[in-house]
Design an enzyme around this catalytic site. Structure first.
Site, PDB file in Angstrom:
ATOM      1  N   ASP A 141       0.771  -1.231   0.000  1.00  0.00           N
ATOM      2  CA  ASP A 141       0.000   0.000   0.000  1.00  0.00           C
ATOM      3  C   ASP A 141       0.811   1.295   0.000  1.00  0.00           C
ATOM      4  OD1 ASP A 141      -2.486   1.421   0.037  1.00  0.00           O
ATOM      5  OD2 ASP A 141      -2.192   1.812   2.159  1.00  0.00           O
ATOM      6  N   CYS A 254     -15.265   3.415   2.941  1.00  0.00           N
ATOM      7  CA  CYS A 254     -16.527   3.175   2.242  1.00  0.00           C
ATOM      8  C   CYS A 254     -16.382   1.935   1.363  1.00  0.00           C
ATOM      9  CB  CYS A 254     -16.866   4.402   1.394  1.00  0.00           C
ATOM     10  SG  CYS A 254     -18.310   4.183   0.319  1.00  0.00           S
ATOM     11  N   CYS A 257     -19.160   0.939  -3.505  1.00  0.00           N
ATOM     12  CA  CYS A 257     -18.932   0.538  -4.911  1.00  0.00           C
ATOM     13  C   CYS A 257     -18.440  -0.904  -5.008  1.00  0.00           C
ATOM     14  CB  CYS A 257     -17.993   1.508  -5.624  1.00  0.00           C
ATOM     15  SG  CYS A 257     -16.408   1.736  -4.823  1.00  0.00           S
ATOM     16  N   CYS A 261     -21.146  -4.441  -6.498  1.00  0.00           N
ATOM     17  CA  CYS A 261     -20.492  -5.083  -7.645  1.00  0.00           C
ATOM     18  C   CYS A 261     -20.904  -6.558  -7.728  1.00  0.00           C
ATOM     19  CB  CYS A 261     -18.977  -4.977  -7.518  1.00  0.00           C
ATOM     20  SG  CYS A 261     -18.125  -5.764  -8.897  1.00  0.00           S
TER      21      CYS A 261
HETATM   22  C1  B12 Z   1      -4.423   6.555  -3.112  1.00  0.00           C
HETATM   23  C2  B12 Z   1      -5.228   5.323  -2.780  1.00  0.00           C
HETATM   24  C3  B12 Z   1      -6.568   5.498  -2.459  1.00  0.00           C
HETATM   25  C4  B12 Z   1      -7.300   6.806  -2.715  1.00  0.00           C
HETATM   26  C5  B12 Z   1      -7.588   6.948  -4.222  1.00  0.00           C
HETATM   27  C6  B12 Z   1      -8.239   5.687  -4.817  1.00  0.00           C
HETATM   28  C7  B12 Z   1      -8.109   5.506  -6.318  1.00  0.00           C
HETATM   29  N1  B12 Z   1      -9.071   4.833  -6.893  1.00  0.00           N
HETATM   30  O1  B12 Z   1      -7.137   5.951  -6.914  1.00  0.00           O
HETATM   31  C8  B12 Z   1      -8.547   6.637  -1.796  1.00  0.00           C
HETATM   32  C9  B12 Z   1      -8.250   7.226  -0.429  1.00  0.00           C
HETATM   33  C10 B12 Z   1      -9.826   7.263  -2.307  1.00  0.00           C
HETATM   34  C11 B12 Z   1      -8.611   5.121  -1.673  1.00  0.00           C
HETATM   35  C12 B12 Z   1      -9.758   4.428  -1.352  1.00  0.00           C
HETATM   36  C13 B12 Z   1      -9.823   3.053  -1.228  1.00  0.00           C
HETATM   37  N2  B12 Z   1      -8.789   2.187  -1.249  1.00  0.00           N
HETATM   38 CO1  B12 Z   1      -6.976   2.690  -1.738  1.00  0.00          CO
HETATM   39  N3  B12 Z   1      -5.223   2.985  -2.361  1.00  0.00           N
HETATM   40  C14 B12 Z   1      -4.622   4.039  -2.777  1.00  0.00           C
HETATM   41  C15 B12 Z   1      -3.187   3.697  -3.210  1.00  0.00           C
HETATM   42  C16 B12 Z   1      -2.229   4.083  -2.076  1.00  0.00           C
HETATM   43  C17 B12 Z   1      -2.733   4.358  -4.519  1.00  0.00           C
HETATM   44  C18 B12 Z   1      -3.748   4.250  -5.670  1.00  0.00           C
HETATM   45  C19 B12 Z   1      -3.378   5.132  -6.837  1.00  0.00           C
HETATM   46  O2  B12 Z   1      -2.216   5.226  -7.191  1.00  0.00           O
HETATM   47  N4  B12 Z   1      -4.389   5.787  -7.424  1.00  0.00           N
HETATM   48  C20 B12 Z   1      -4.206   6.585  -8.606  1.00  0.00           C
HETATM   49  C21 B12 Z   1      -4.832   5.852  -9.795  1.00  0.00           C
HETATM   50  C22 B12 Z   1      -4.691   6.693 -11.062  1.00  0.00           C
HETATM   51  O3  B12 Z   1      -4.068   4.672  -9.936  1.00  0.00           O
HETATM   52  P1  B12 Z   1      -4.739   3.210  -9.954  1.00  0.00           P
HETATM   53  O4  B12 Z   1      -5.923   3.162  -9.082  1.00  0.00           O
HETATM   54  O5  B12 Z   1      -3.652   2.225  -9.745  1.00  0.00           O
HETATM   55  O6  B12 Z   1      -5.289   3.187 -11.474  1.00  0.00           O
HETATM   56  C23 B12 Z   1      -4.688   2.547 -12.538  1.00  0.00           C
HETATM   57  C24 B12 Z   1      -5.654   2.411 -13.706  1.00  0.00           C
HETATM   58  O7  B12 Z   1      -6.365   3.604 -13.854  1.00  0.00           O
HETATM   59  C25 B12 Z   1      -4.673   2.122 -14.813  1.00  0.00           C
HETATM   60  N5  B12 Z   1      -4.931   2.664 -16.132  1.00  0.00           N
HETATM   61  C26 B12 Z   1      -4.442   3.793 -16.664  1.00  0.00           C
HETATM   62  N6  B12 Z   1      -4.777   3.876 -17.948  1.00  0.00           N
HETATM   63  C27 B12 Z   1      -5.473   2.757 -18.251  1.00  0.00           C
HETATM   64  C28 B12 Z   1      -6.067   2.344 -19.435  1.00  0.00           C
HETATM   65  C29 B12 Z   1      -6.763   1.144 -19.429  1.00  0.00           C
HETATM   66  C30 B12 Z   1      -7.353   0.659 -20.697  1.00  0.00           C
HETATM   67  C31 B12 Z   1      -6.905   0.394 -18.229  1.00  0.00           C
HETATM   68  C32 B12 Z   1      -7.696  -0.857 -18.201  1.00  0.00           C
HETATM   69  C33 B12 Z   1      -6.302   0.819 -17.035  1.00  0.00           C
HETATM   70  C34 B12 Z   1      -5.588   2.001 -17.090  1.00  0.00           C
HETATM   71  O8  B12 Z   1      -3.410   2.654 -14.438  1.00  0.00           O
HETATM   72  C35 B12 Z   1      -3.548   3.328 -13.200  1.00  0.00           C
HETATM   73  C36 B12 Z   1      -2.186   3.293 -12.551  1.00  0.00           C
HETATM   74  O9  B12 Z   1      -1.811   1.963 -12.223  1.00  0.00           O
HETATM   75  C37 B12 Z   1      -3.292   2.136  -3.394  1.00  0.00           C
HETATM   76  C38 B12 Z   1      -2.023   1.344  -3.083  1.00  0.00           C
HETATM   77  C39 B12 Z   1      -0.990   1.468  -4.182  1.00  0.00           C
HETATM   78  N7  B12 Z   1       0.229   1.736  -3.799  1.00  0.00           N
HETATM   79  O10 B12 Z   1      -1.300   1.310  -5.350  1.00  0.00           O
HETATM   80  C40 B12 Z   1      -4.443   1.760  -2.423  1.00  0.00           C
HETATM   81  C41 B12 Z   1      -5.396   0.653  -2.855  1.00  0.00           C
HETATM   82  C42 B12 Z   1      -5.762   0.905  -4.289  1.00  0.00           C
HETATM   83  N8  B12 Z   1      -6.564   0.885  -2.010  1.00  0.00           N
HETATM   84  C43 B12 Z   1      -7.184  -0.188  -1.640  1.00  0.00           C
HETATM   85  C44 B12 Z   1      -8.408  -0.207  -0.906  1.00  0.00           C
HETATM   86  C45 B12 Z   1      -8.782  -1.528  -0.250  1.00  0.00           C
HETATM   87  C46 B12 Z   1      -9.210   0.944  -0.813  1.00  0.00           C
HETATM   88  C47 B12 Z   1     -10.656   1.040  -0.307  1.00  0.00           C
HETATM   89  C48 B12 Z   1     -11.531  -0.161  -0.638  1.00  0.00           C
HETATM   90  C49 B12 Z   1     -10.656   1.293   1.224  1.00  0.00           C
HETATM   91  C50 B12 Z   1     -12.043   1.555   1.803  1.00  0.00           C
HETATM   92  N9  B12 Z   1     -12.877   0.552   1.996  1.00  0.00           N
HETATM   93  O11 B12 Z   1     -12.368   2.669   2.116  1.00  0.00           O
HETATM   94  C51 B12 Z   1     -11.127   2.341  -1.033  1.00  0.00           C
HETATM   95  C52 B12 Z   1     -11.732   2.011  -2.411  1.00  0.00           C
HETATM   96  C53 B12 Z   1     -12.167   3.209  -3.192  1.00  0.00           C
HETATM   97  C54 B12 Z   1     -12.041   2.958  -4.695  1.00  0.00           C
HETATM   98  N10 B12 Z   1     -13.145   2.734  -5.373  1.00  0.00           N
HETATM   99  O12 B12 Z   1     -10.915   2.986  -5.210  1.00  0.00           O
HETATM  100  C55 B12 Z   1      -6.496  -1.439  -2.181  1.00  0.00           C
HETATM  101  C56 B12 Z   1      -7.288  -1.963  -3.386  1.00  0.00           C
HETATM  102  C57 B12 Z   1      -7.257  -3.472  -3.568  1.00  0.00           C
HETATM  103  C58 B12 Z   1      -7.957  -3.847  -4.860  1.00  0.00           C
HETATM  104  N11 B12 Z   1      -8.481  -5.053  -4.895  1.00  0.00           N
HETATM  105  O13 B12 Z   1      -8.031  -3.086  -5.796  1.00  0.00           O
HETATM  106  C59 B12 Z   1      -5.054  -0.857  -2.554  1.00  0.00           C
HETATM  107  C60 B12 Z   1      -4.384  -1.530  -3.733  1.00  0.00           C
HETATM  108  C61 B12 Z   1      -4.195  -1.011  -1.270  1.00  0.00           C
HETATM  109  C62 B12 Z   1      -3.711  -2.455  -1.064  1.00  0.00           C
HETATM  110  N12 B12 Z   1      -2.407  -2.662  -0.997  1.00  0.00           N
HETATM  111  O14 B12 Z   1      -4.468  -3.385  -0.970  1.00  0.00           O
HETATM  112  N13 B12 Z   1      -7.407   4.549  -1.964  1.00  0.00           N
HETATM  113  S1  SF4 Z   2     -18.856  -5.133 -12.628  1.00  0.00           S
HETATM  114 FE1  SF4 Z   2     -20.223  -3.372 -12.468  1.00  0.00          FE
HETATM  115  S2  SF4 Z   2     -20.198  -2.774 -10.305  1.00  0.00           S
HETATM  116 FE2  SF4 Z   2     -18.418  -4.130 -10.662  1.00  0.00          FE
HETATM  117  S3  SF4 Z   2     -16.746  -2.677 -11.103  1.00  0.00           S
HETATM  118 FE3  SF4 Z   2     -17.600  -3.331 -13.076  1.00  0.00          FE
HETATM  119  S4  SF4 Z   2     -19.099  -1.718 -13.523  1.00  0.00           S
HETATM  120 FE4  SF4 Z   2     -18.639  -1.537 -11.354  1.00  0.00          FE
HETATM  121  S1  SF4 Z   3     -18.834   4.294  -3.542  1.00  0.00           S
HETATM  122 FE1  SF4 Z   3     -16.627   3.916  -3.944  1.00  0.00          FE
HETATM  123  S2  SF4 Z   3     -15.908   5.747  -5.026  1.00  0.00           S
HETATM  124 FE2  SF4 Z   3     -17.901   6.258  -4.104  1.00  0.00          FE
HETATM  125  S3  SF4 Z   3     -17.430   7.174  -2.139  1.00  0.00           S
HETATM  126 FE3  SF4 Z   3     -17.688   4.980  -1.748  1.00  0.00          FE
HETATM  127  S4  SF4 Z   3     -15.618   4.081  -1.960  1.00  0.00           S
HETATM  128 FE4  SF4 Z   3     -15.544   6.135  -2.858  1.00  0.00          FE
END
Ligand code: B12
Ligand code: SF4
Ligand code: SF4
Length: 388
Positions: A141, A254, A257, A261
């Site tokens: 993380d 939270c 989402c 799913c």
């Molecule tokens: C910052 C962060 C947050 C932030 C931002 C979340 C976000 N979605 O970015 C906040 C605080 C909101 C958050 C919330 C949560 N988080 Co968080 N978070 C992180 C963290 C530290 C970094 C994520 C990040 O870099 N985000 C920036 C975005 C741009 O990057 P990304 O999500 O990796 O997105 C990728 C895709 O968009 C992809 N992409 C880009 N272009 C393209 C094009 C195509 C075609 C495709 C397919 C993909 C793609 O590349 C991006 C970069 O890799 C990671 C740990 C880590 N070091 O990665 C944990 C992590 C993502 N979190 C985690 C968890 C558990 C949560 C929560 C469930 C906690 C909770 N219950 O409240 C929520 C879920 C909310 C959600 N829907 O994401 C887990 C997720 C596990 C999983 N199965 O995915 C992680 C991996 C931590 C862990 N080690 O387990 N989190």
């Molecule tokens: S299957 Fe549906 S609820 Fe699950 S991540 Fe994809 S769009 Fe969202």
């Molecule tokens: S539903 Fe998912 S994206 Fe929306 S507030 Fe909750 S954790 Fe964040």
């Protein structure tokens, strides 16, 4: 002693087996080459979607995410593990009961960072002594690693529209962890398909509109500044007033989402005892928590992820949830919180009392108005009294 003459495939197979024995339910291997999505990440930062999470935006941290070898010199491979943490609500009435708080599933007991990191370090030591001499580093993380990208590259799952890494027939309630190593391994095929199809249940269900759907390239997008997880955990200061009503009774993180799913219908309870909800964390009484002292907070959340928010952050969230409940029953607890030593707690308690709006609530606000010195809290009191 490292075993001689194992093929790369045999080395990967033995690591997978060992990792499974250590409790990691899914294991994959990926080359640690540059990120394919580094530009998408940099755009996300440039748009300010990360809010106040400055550690994500530091120039060196962005460079490390783009290129794992900048983070761990010589990195050639990534061992990616996933650990299931799902547990059903002990009391199914909690989410619908506004007098009780919802703590996200991941935070109901032990901090996964400590538990997984310890095991990953042990796994790396084991590889080094039993299989081949390696150097590297384990991350869970907090490192400058794009964990979801590495997981998808290691064949573990796809990026759902909710931005979660989802495993087919296993869902998304999985923590991720990575070891970057300076040795080559036999790699898994990257996960190629998007199994979301036409579903967009998560986007519609998100109460704050944080999920923005996929962009032209197909990347799932989120505005973290609106995500309840960010607002209740990462944000240090006041929660923006316009977002407070949308948070409902989610007091730490939270899962909405993920709950909606369809792939999480396959979630099975975690076998890790450390992830079973602690006493009192599955639907706590908001009124009771509103008056929690620092001593109670420290004792209750020892070893828990909740300590990250600190007492003032948690009580800020509880106050918002009480305001959203809107019940006169909450007035005595909020009236006490209105005199808390932390302005953050006082200000949100004032907002909540304003939402309740009974004569007793207004009296408490007027009483505090006479002595309050903090400018922001005074503003919240004025808003609560309908004068802001
Ligand atoms: C910052 C962060 C947050 C932030 C931002 C979340 C976000 N979605 O970015 C906040 C605080 C909101 C958050 C919330 C949560 N988080 Co968080 N978070 C992180 C963290 C530290 C970094 C994520 C990040 O870099 N985000 C920036 C975005 C741009 O990057 P990304 O999500 O990796 O997105 C990728 C895709 O968009 C992809 N992409 C880009 N272009 C393209 C094009 C195509 C075609 C495709 C397919 C993909 C793609 O590349 C991006 C970069 O890799 C990671 C740990 C880590 N070091 O990665 C944990 C992590 C993502 N979190 C985690 C968890 C558990 C949560 C929560 C469930 C906690 C909770 N219950 O409240 C929520 C879920 C909310 C959600 N829907 O994401 C887990 C997720 C596990 C999983 N199965 O995915 C992680 C991996 C931590 C862990 N080690 O387990 N989190
Ligand atoms: S299957 Fe549906 S609820 Fe699950 S991540 Fe994809 S769009 Fe969202
Ligand atoms: S539903 Fe998912 S994206 Fe929306 S507030 Fe909750 S954790 Fe964040």
């Amino acid at each position: 002693m490292p075993t001689q003459a194992l093929s790369l495939q045999q080395v990967s197979d033995r690591i997978r087996q060992k990792a499974r024995e250590m409790g990691f339910g899914a294991v994959g291997f990926a080359p640690a080459h540059a990120s394919a999505y580094g530009d998408a990440y940099a755009r996300w930062i440039a748009e300010g979607m990360h809010g106040e999470m400055a550690y994500l935006a530091r120039e060196d941290a962005v460079a490390k995410r783009r290129e794992p070898a900048v983070l761990v010199p010589g990195a050639r491979s990534a061992v990616v593990v996933a650990m299931e943490y799902f547990n059903a609500d002990a009391d199914p009435a909690v989410p619908g009961d506004p007098s009780r708080g919802i703590v996200a599933r991941y935070a109901r007991n032990h901090d996964y960072h400590d538990l997984m990191k310890e095991r990953l370090i042990a796994l790396q030591d084991w590889i080094n002594t039993e299989l081949l001499p390696v150097r590297g580093r384990a991350y869970v993380d907090t490192g400058a690693v794009l964990e979801r990208e590495l997981a998808s590259r290691a064949g573990l799952g796809w990026f759902g529209r909710n931005t979660m890494l989802i495993q087919p027939r296993r869902g998304s309630y999985w923590f991720l962890g990575t070891i970057l190593l300076d040795a080559e391994l036999a790699y898994d095929a990257p996960f190629a398909r998007d199994h979301c199809g036409t579903c967009a249940a998560c986007v519609s269900a998100c109460p704050t509109g944080a999920l923005l759907g996929r962009d032209e390239a197909g990347a799932p997008r989120m505005d973290a500044r609106r995500c309840i997880s960010y607002l209740t955990i990462e944000l240090r200061g006041p929660i923006p007033r316009d977002l407070r009503p949308m948070i409902g009774n989610r007091i730490y993180g939270c899962d909405i989402c993920q709950e909606v799913c369809p792939w999480n219908r396959f979630a099975t309870p975690s076998s890790e005892e450390a992830f079973l909800a602690r006493e009192g964390l599955d639907g706590p009484s908001l009124i009771e928590w509103m008056t929690m002292t620092q001593e109670e907070f420290s004792a209750r959340f020892k070893g828990s992820p909740i300590k990250r928010a600190k007492r003032r952050g948690l009580l800020r969230n509880v106050a918002v949830a009480l305001g959203n409940w809107g019940s006169p029953e909450a007035v005595p607890a909020l009236a006490i919180a209105l005199h808390d030593e932390e302005p953050l707690v006082r200000g949100h308690a004032a907002w909540a009392l304003g939402r309740i709006g009974t004569e007793a609530a207004r009296q408490a606000l007027r009483g505090r108005e006479e002595v309050e010195q903090d400018a922001w809290v005074r503003e919240e009191i004025a808003v609560g009294l309908g004068e802001g």
